[in-house]
Design an enzyme around this catalytic site. Structure first.
Site, PDB file in Angstrom:
ATOM      1  N   GLY A   1      -0.615   0.538  -5.049  1.00  0.00           N
ATOM      2  CA  GLY A   1      -1.938  -0.031  -4.821  1.00  0.00           C
ATOM      3  C   GLY A   1      -2.978   0.623  -5.686  1.00  0.00           C
TER       4      GLY A   1
ATOM      5  N   ASN B   1       0.460   0.652   5.963  1.00  0.00           N
ATOM      6  CA  ASN B   1       1.159  -0.141   4.962  1.00  0.00           C
ATOM      7  C   ASN B   1       1.890  -1.253   5.683  1.00  0.00           C
ATOM      8  OD1 ASN B   1       4.176   0.304   2.990  1.00  0.00           O
ATOM      9  ND2 ASN B   1       2.543  -1.158   2.701  1.00  0.00           N
ATOM     10  N   GLY B   2       1.579  -2.490   5.342  1.00  0.00           N
ATOM     11  CA  GLY B   2       2.228  -3.627   5.988  1.00  0.00           C
ATOM     12  C   GLY B   2       1.246  -4.747   6.226  1.00  0.00           C
TER      13      GLY B   2
ATOM     14  N   CYS C   1       0.863  -1.173   0.000  1.00  0.00           N
ATOM     15  CA  CYS C   1       0.000   0.000   0.000  1.00  0.00           C
ATOM     16  C   CYS C   1       0.900   1.223   0.000  1.00  0.00           C
ATOM     17  CB  CYS C   1      -0.895   0.037   1.241  1.00  0.00           C
ATOM     18  SG  CYS C   1      -2.081  -1.319   1.329  1.00  0.00           S
TER      19      CYS C   1
ATOM     20  N   TYR D   1      11.358  -4.553  -6.937  1.00  0.00           N
ATOM     21  CA  TYR D   1      10.136  -4.386  -7.731  1.00  0.00           C
ATOM     22  C   TYR D   1       9.243  -3.217  -7.349  1.00  0.00           C
ATOM     23  CZ  TYR D   1       5.527  -5.531  -9.704  1.00  0.00           C
ATOM     24  OH  TYR D   1       4.332  -5.476 -10.358  1.00  0.00           O
TER      25      TYR D   1
END
Length: 444
Positions: free
Chosen positions: A28, A102-103, A2, A242
């Site tokens: 996202g 985020n996570g 995210c 990535y």
């Protein structure tokens, strides 16, 4: 993955958050949301889809105030639906509180079960909501103490940004799995998952939020508290490979430089004789340039990518991934026909995209395909925020390199070594989470 973004003390808070989320859109695409505060009241706009799908000028004008937080979502816990879209907001005894996360919280199910037994009622299936319940139930006095108290129960990866009526609070887990940075412009502060968002809005990168650190922005000042100290870190190395944009700085290191080094080490370790080097756009472009420079083999554009569709790996349904490959890439036949090529990709997760791309290349009349991967084989699932939860979905967990080569139909297939990957970052091995390659997990 995210993307999260925050603005403190700026009259254009909502608009700047919108721009910040635009820069983080690659992290996202399922939903986007912004919550703002004018010091007395919070305002919210959250919807499914990408940033430009959710927000219009009129909607942004309704997000009043000088503080705001935003979120773009890619689900790893909880289904893809509007109730799970973030930021989340509650009103409890401590006042208004919104969160963007985020996570991935590894023990979220256990915590949720315990909280439900104690009477908590959940509105979503997201692990992020667990954090809000823990804060609301804390017996500590101040909000900052309540947050720290809640964090002591969490196991996993979390970069968080909170918004109250008058404060913006940023937190990073003790192992620092996910990136989180601070920037400043004039008297305003900004928080972002990646530094590329700061470039867009003209803010100057200051530093990363440290692992185990809480940053509180209040009364036009920035206050730092270390709530947990660890001698080791567990930075997600897949961010370099990535996820992050190449123009970002994460973990205080240039993503562009690391990706170029990935290609250089790949060329050193796995040399080949070919006419041209091409990449799988866009995340492998920089690595392919590095491979070309090191090998002295010319770099050419082999695929044209349609930028008006999403990143296939982070689409939530397999059907969309398969369809997406067909409309996302088109090979440049004039460049490829009759050539021996080096095809550089950043990683192979499921193998779905790679097989289809190679089939497309064969139809152009390429003479040979030497496939080179800028990371080691991904053999183990991630539980810290990347959507590879089942080993059965990982091609390298179920096939040998030789079997993958035959499955793809390439002339040769070689991966970068783990040692080469670490060298490319210029950092120490102990700084990283390498579980997707090694199966050694920093948190159970």
């Amino acid at each position: 993955m995210c993307g999260i973004f925050g603005v403190y003390n700026n009259n254009e808070a909502a608009n700047l958050t919108y721009l910040g989320l635009y820069a983080l859109q690659h992290r996202g695409q399922e939903s986007a949301g912004i919550i703002s505060s004018d010091g007395k009241k919070i305002f919210s706009k959250i919807g499914c889809g990408r940033v430009f799908d959710v927000f219009t000028k009129d909607k942004l004008n309704k997000l009043k105030g000088s503080c705001a937080i935003g979120h773009v979502r890619y689900s790893t816990t909880g289904e893809s639906s509007l109730p799970n879209a973030q930021p989340f907001a509650i009103n409890f005894s401590g006042g208004n509180l919104a969160i963007a996360h985020n996570g991935n919280i590894c023990n979220a199910k256990l915590l949720r079960h315990r909280l439900e037994k104690e009477g908590s009622i959940f509105q979503t299936s997201s692990d992020s909501e667990v954090i809000l319940h823990l804060i609301a139930k804390s017996k500590k006095k101040t909000l900052e103490e309540k947050i720290i108290d809640a964090l002591t129960y969490l196991k996993g990866a979390y970069s968080l940004v909170f918004l109250t009526d008058t404060k913006l609070i940023a937190v990073r887990d003790p192992l620092g799995f996910r990136p989180l940075s601070i920037a400043k412009h004039a008297n305003s502060y900004f928080i972002s998952s990646e530094s590329c968002a700061f470039d867009l809005i003209g803010a100057e990168y200051v530093r990363d939020v440290k692992p185990g650190e809480m940053i509180v922005m209040h009364d036009n000042k920035l206050h730092s508290t270390i709530f947990s100290e660890n001698k080791k870190n567990a930075f997600c190395i897949f961010e370099f490979i990535y996820f992050a944009r190449p123009d970002s700085k994460i973990f205080e290191t240039s993503v562009y430089n690391v990706r170029k080094n990935l290609g250089r080490y790949l060329a050193k370790e796995k040399p080949t004789s070919s006419d041209i080097v091409i990449s799988v756009p866009d995340s492998a472009n920089v690595a392919a340039v590095g491979f070309s420079e090191e090998s002295k083999i010319p770099y050419e554009i082999g695929f044209i990518r349609n930028h008006y569709i999403g990143r296939t790996f982070i689409e939530p349904r397999q059907e969309i991934r398969d369809f997406g490959v067909k409309i996302k890439y088109n090979p440049v036949g004039e460049t490829l026909k009759g050539k021996a090529i080096v095809l550089v990709d950043d990683s192979i997760v499921r193998g779905t995209t790679s097989k289809k791309l190679i089939k497309m290349l064969r139809k152009t009349g390429v003479k040979k395909i030497h496939h080179r991967i800028g990371s080691p084989p991904i053999k183990c699932p991630c539980f810290y925020g990347i959507d590879t939860p089942k080993m059965s979905k990982l091609i390298a967990a179920n096939k040998s390199v030789k079997e993958i080569k035959e499955f793809f139909g390439v002339d040769t297939l070689q991966y970068l070594s783990l040692e080469g990957l670490i060298k490319a970052t210029g950092m120490k091995k102990e700084n990283f989470c390498l579980a997707c390659f090694t199966g050694v997990y920093p948190i159970k």
